[in-house]
Design an enzyme around this catalytic site. Structure first.
Site, PDB file in Angstrom:
ATOM      1  N   GLU A  34     -10.828   1.719  -5.421  1.00  0.00           N
ATOM      2  CA  GLU A  34      -9.538   1.088  -5.714  1.00  0.00           C
ATOM      3  C   GLU A  34      -8.418   1.995  -5.214  1.00  0.00           C
ATOM      4  O   GLU A  34      -8.367   3.172  -5.551  1.00  0.00           O
ATOM      5  CB  GLU A  34      -9.393   0.829  -7.203  1.00  0.00           C
ATOM      6  CG  GLU A  34      -8.041   0.272  -7.616  1.00  0.00           C
ATOM      7  CD  GLU A  34      -7.654  -0.992  -6.866  1.00  0.00           C
ATOM      8  OE1 GLU A  34      -6.582  -0.974  -6.215  1.00  0.00           O
ATOM      9  OE2 GLU A  34      -8.419  -1.982  -6.910  1.00  0.00           O
ATOM     10  N   THR A  41      -4.202  -7.935  -9.322  1.00  0.00           N
ATOM     11  CA  THR A  41      -2.980  -8.714  -9.501  1.00  0.00           C
ATOM     12  C   THR A  41      -2.827  -9.225 -10.923  1.00  0.00           C
ATOM     13  O   THR A  41      -1.765  -9.103 -11.530  1.00  0.00           O
ATOM     14  CB  THR A  41      -2.957  -9.897  -8.517  1.00  0.00           C
ATOM     15  OG1 THR A  41      -2.929  -9.397  -7.180  1.00  0.00           O
ATOM     16  CG2 THR A  41      -1.732 -10.769  -8.746  1.00  0.00           C
ATOM     17  N   HIS A 441      -7.141 -34.575 -35.707  1.00  0.00           N
ATOM     18  CA  HIS A 441      -5.738 -34.987 -35.824  1.00  0.00           C
ATOM     19  C   HIS A 441      -4.992 -33.974 -36.691  1.00  0.00           C
ATOM     20  O   HIS A 441      -5.530 -33.494 -37.685  1.00  0.00           O
ATOM     21  CB  HIS A 441      -5.641 -36.371 -36.464  1.00  0.00           C
ATOM     22  CG  HIS A 441      -4.230 -36.793 -36.756  1.00  0.00           C
ATOM     23  ND1 HIS A 441      -3.401 -37.311 -35.786  1.00  0.00           N
ATOM     24  CD2 HIS A 441      -3.493 -36.740 -37.901  1.00  0.00           C
ATOM     25  CE1 HIS A 441      -2.215 -37.567 -36.323  1.00  0.00           C
ATOM     26  NE2 HIS A 441      -2.242 -37.225 -37.617  1.00  0.00           N
TER      27      HIS A 441
END
Length: 460
Positions: A34, A41, A441
């Site tokens: 790296e 990102t 609900h």
């Protein structure tokens, strides 16, 4: 100097560390390379900090609307931009630290910091050291596209990276690009108190979506005070005492917008131009994306490409799925393919847009007989109770097979509610199976069976 490994992973974004974890767990020696910050990102300049800023903007909006809910505040809310920035940065830093700790404890992993370049199909050079392996995985990601637009060198434009560092609120932010990244930042900064103008070359915002979705999002942003300039066919820039001048040449409105800050949000480009891919013989397409097959292998045996750099998906979740596909095929004897993936994504405005599969326009282009159903969020009890009734729900199905082809939920909780349809499409279920589910609900998801019950041939 030279070292050999069983595998080399270039890039510590969403796919790389997880793949390294699977490979080392299988007993392989792995080098993870790296050149910048761990996490790629998403963790550093994408999902993590931007959604933290979306949360700050949501609170600002809620405070501004407090009186609508019977809550009386002593005055209008104000923004401390430095604290907004620092909060987002702290959340990103926490994610990065956890990833760092995980990798540090990974037996069999060698983390190498530096810029990797191919010198041959099985050899990478990092700061003068040669590293070789029979298996090499590219997870190098992408960056903001900054094309050579007229006058761009005369101003200092922001990108999705540099805008995260702002400690003061822009007086007038001009967002060039009316797609997903641009619209998220436009709403964030408008809600935090900046004047915002969105400039888009196309006739409408997020042109890949169905027109009714595009128009609803435009109306939503305009209602919040964002100025939208579409049909900006000739965009150019110039320095100005107040910041920057943006020539828009739209079919209506003033031909010039003066902003204190300009954000370029006009697409991404892959980080493949400085990897020495030519030395390895790895093929790329005209836009620089690594060419891969359905199993994410490149044209060179022993080299795979995962994540944004392969052009097969531009999201954190597709990058992670790339890892899952490669790991399953290499280590589990599976035969997973990218083409089996159900495409899904979200636009993180407020309310968000959750999307899966085809739009109606795309489905019409297939020529198959269709069924379509829509329902406004103004008829959804949860949205009414929360006082957030902007948007609609929409589903498209095949009239012969009764398989769901695509859906969109623009509205409160749309990015979560869409997952019921994603799961049904992944399971290849006919829509009546989902239609007869018994949802809870009051939720947004409870309207999905009702939405499916309204499927009928579209008007021509």
């Amino acid at each position: 100097m030279s070292r050999s490994f069983d595998a080399i992973v270039i890039g510590a974004g969403q796919a790389g560390p997880s793949l390294a974890g699977r490979l080392t767990a299988a007993g392989m020696s792995v080098a993870l390379i790296e050149r910048d910050r761990l996490g790629g990102t998403c963790v550093n300049t994408g999902c993590t900090p931007t959604k933290a800023m979306v949360a700050s903007a949501y609170v600002a909006r809620a405070a501004a609307r407090a009186a609508d809910y019977g809550v009386v505040l002593p005055g209008p809310p104000t923004t401390d931009m430095a604290r907004v920035r620092d909060r987002a940065a702290a959340i990103a830093s926490g994610s990065r630290d956890r990833l760092t700790d995980w990798l540090a404890g990974m037996t069999g992993l060698t983390l190498i910091r530096g810029h990797a370049r191919f010198t041959s199909p099985d050899t990478i050079e990092v700061d003068g050291e040669a590293l070789s392996a029979p298996k090499i995985f590219l997870n190098v990601g992408g960056r903001a596209n900054v094309p050579p637009m007229p006058g761009i060198d005369a101003i200092d434009p922001l990108t999705n990276v540099s805008i995260l560092d702002l400690a003061e609120l822009p007086r007038h932010l001009v967002v060039v690009g009316g797609s997903y990244i641009g619209l998220e930042f436009a709403q964030i900064f408008r809600r935090l108190g900046a004047r915002v103008t969105v400039v888009e070359m196309s006739p409408r915002l997020i042109a890949r979506e169905d027109e009714e979705i595009s128009e609803l999002i435009r109306a939503m942003l305009v209602a919040e005070g964002i100025e939208v300039r579409t049909n900006a066919t000739c965009i150019a820039f110039a320095a100005h005492p107040d910041g920057a001048s943006v020539r828009v040449d739209c079919t209506e409105g003033a031909p010039e917008v003066i902003g204190s800050h300009v954000l370029l949000a006009i697409g991404r480009r892959p980080n493949t131009d400085d990897l020495g891919l030519d030395k390895a013989g790895v093929a790329i397409d005209a836009r620089g994306y690594v060419t891969v097959d359905d199993r994410l292998a490149t044209n060179v045996p022993g080299i795979w490409a995962l994540g944004d750099c392969n052009g097969r998906g531009a999201f954190t979740h597709t990058a992670y799925n790339d890892y899952e596909i490669v790991a399953a095929n290499l280590l589990d004897g599976a035969d997973r393919k990218v083409s089996e993936r159900v495409s899904a994504y979200a636009l993180y405005t407020d309310p968000p847009l959750g999307r899966v599969g085809m739009t109606e326009a795309q489905a019409r282009d297939t020529g198959r007989p269709l069924l379509v159903s829509t329902r406004p969020m103004a008829q959804v009890a949860r949205a009414i109770e929360k006082g957030e009734t902007t948007g609609l729900m929409k589903v498209v199905a095949d009239a012969e097979t009764h398989k769901i082809l695509g859906a969109a939920i623009l509205g409160v909780g749309g990015d979560e509610a869409i997952h019921g349809i994603i799961d049904a499409m992944h399971a290849d279920l006919a829509y009546p199976v989902l239609q007869w589910a018994v949802p809870i609900h009051p939720t947004v998801s409870e309207l999905i069976p009702t939405l499916l019950g309204g499927l009928k041939p579209p008007q021509t």
